[in-house]
Design an enzyme around this catalytic site. Structure first.
Site: not given
Length: 374
Positions: A157-158
């Site tokens: 997700c980063n």
């Protein structure tokens, strides 16, 4: 769209950072989703989930609806879990379809054409492909075969901000040339279904989505001819090695497929480190957190958002777009912050001189940030 500029000398600073008078400016953003929309209750009904504990996870997720591509019911009316090979096929088809839509929307907002594109960076964690998504997108859309490309796979997700960091460097080294970061996540292709709480947490959270963001470097507004988007000033990262196993996507031998795991404590771990990475981001700028007018944080889940609010001393209004994206789309992984950025632009509340912080978090465990200014 390409702007021809005299290129200044490019040097490296002592820490290896690119040093150039040209800074990348964000020119446009675009998003896309899969077609079908499900409420949390409809997902529970679709898989005939009756366990009260699991149902409570869905009910307390702060998510109203998500875009998902679920398996079709069989002749007995039951939706059987798809084998890993079918999930990989789903990832490929959906990532390209959503990615193409998001890329076109982004270029339209930037006032550019596919023929203007000089670098394409594709980001995804919902499947593994060789050749990568960038090659597939170039073939699918007829993008110039000489367009340079890169793929960031498996960072989670980063990864949208990791990609933006890399492509900002490319942009600074290629002033006047258009680059796009494309995050396309077919989360429906990365699920596992059983009666465990491990899979319930994941299955209650993620949705399908793609987001694209366009960059170009140049002095002032000369690069783009627009003042809508901000200039990217700097980045800061923080990895938490002691929590390296808290978020992971690995092989589940019992289910015979990849399965995502989220440690229940990860929201608090992320929250505790949010202050550290933001202070590092602002440390040599003379800015305080109170000087930041716009916060665009990854919609990682209700508890993650709450932890960031508390630890950074923010208000619910500060994270209104983060909360709204989670409510309307769920967690769309690496592209979530781009959905929030799009909503901020649509509000038309930014003013010249405003500062903004972008923040994502994911496996590693990692927090990534960027400082921008309109």
């Amino acid at each position: 769209m390409t702007v021809i500029l005299d290129r200044p000398p490019v040097t490296l600073t002592g820490d290896g950072a690119l040093k150039t008078p040209y800074r990348p400016r964000i020119l446009g953003v675009g998003t896309a989703t899969s077609a079908a929309v499900y409420s949390q209750q409809e997902v529970l009904d679709a898989f005939a989930i009756t366990d009260p504990k699991i149902r409570s996870v869905f009910a307390n997720s702060a998510i109203d609806r998500r875009h998902l591509t679920l398996p079709e019911p069989g002749t007995d009316g039951v939706r059987a879990p798809e084998p890993q090979g079918d999930l990989l096929d789903k990832h490929k088809a959906m990532a390209v379809e959503m990615g193409a839509e998001a890329l076109r929307a982004c270029l339209k907002r930037a006032g550019a054409e596919l023929s203007d594109l000089r670098h394409l960076c594709c980001v995804s964690s919902t499947g593994f492909l060789t050749p990568g998504l960038s090659a597939l997108m170039i073939r699918e859309l007829g993008i110039d075969r000489h367009c340079s490309r890169s793929d960031i796979v498996g960072m989670g997700c980063n990864a949208g901000l990791n990609a933006l960091n890399v492509v900002a460097g490319w942009s600074a080294a290629h002033p006047g040339e258009l680059a796009v970061v494309l995050c396309t996540e077919a989360c429906s292709a990365a699920y596992a279904m059983d009666s465990s709480m491990r899979t319930a947490v994941v299955n209650s959270l993620f949705g399908d989505g793609a987001g694209a963001i366009a960059l170009m470097s140049g002095p002032g507004d000369e690069a783009s001819g627009t003042t809508e988007g901000p200039t990217v000033l700097k980045f800061a990262s923080c990895i938490i090695p002691e929590a390296i196993g808290a978020m992971r996507y690995d092989w589940d031998r019992e289910l015979d497929r990849f399965s995502f795991y989220l440690d229940p404590q990860i929201p608090y771990v992320v929250g505790a480190h949010a202050e550290i990475v933001v202070d590092r981001l602002l440390g040599d700028t003379g800015l305080r957190r109170s000087d930041i007018g716009h916060w665009l944080v990854h919609s990682g889940g209700k508890k993650v958002i709450d932890a960031v609010v508390v630890n950074l001393g923010l208000t619910r209004h500060d994270l209104r777009h983060t909360v709204g994206v989670l409510r309307d789309y769920g967690n769309v992984s690496s592209g979530s912050f781009l959905f929030s950025y799009e909503r901020l632009l649509d509000e038309q509340v930014t003013r010249p001189g405003d500062y903004g912080v972008l923040m994502t978090m994911g496996p590693g465990s990692t927090l990534e940030t960027a400082l921008v200014q309109w």
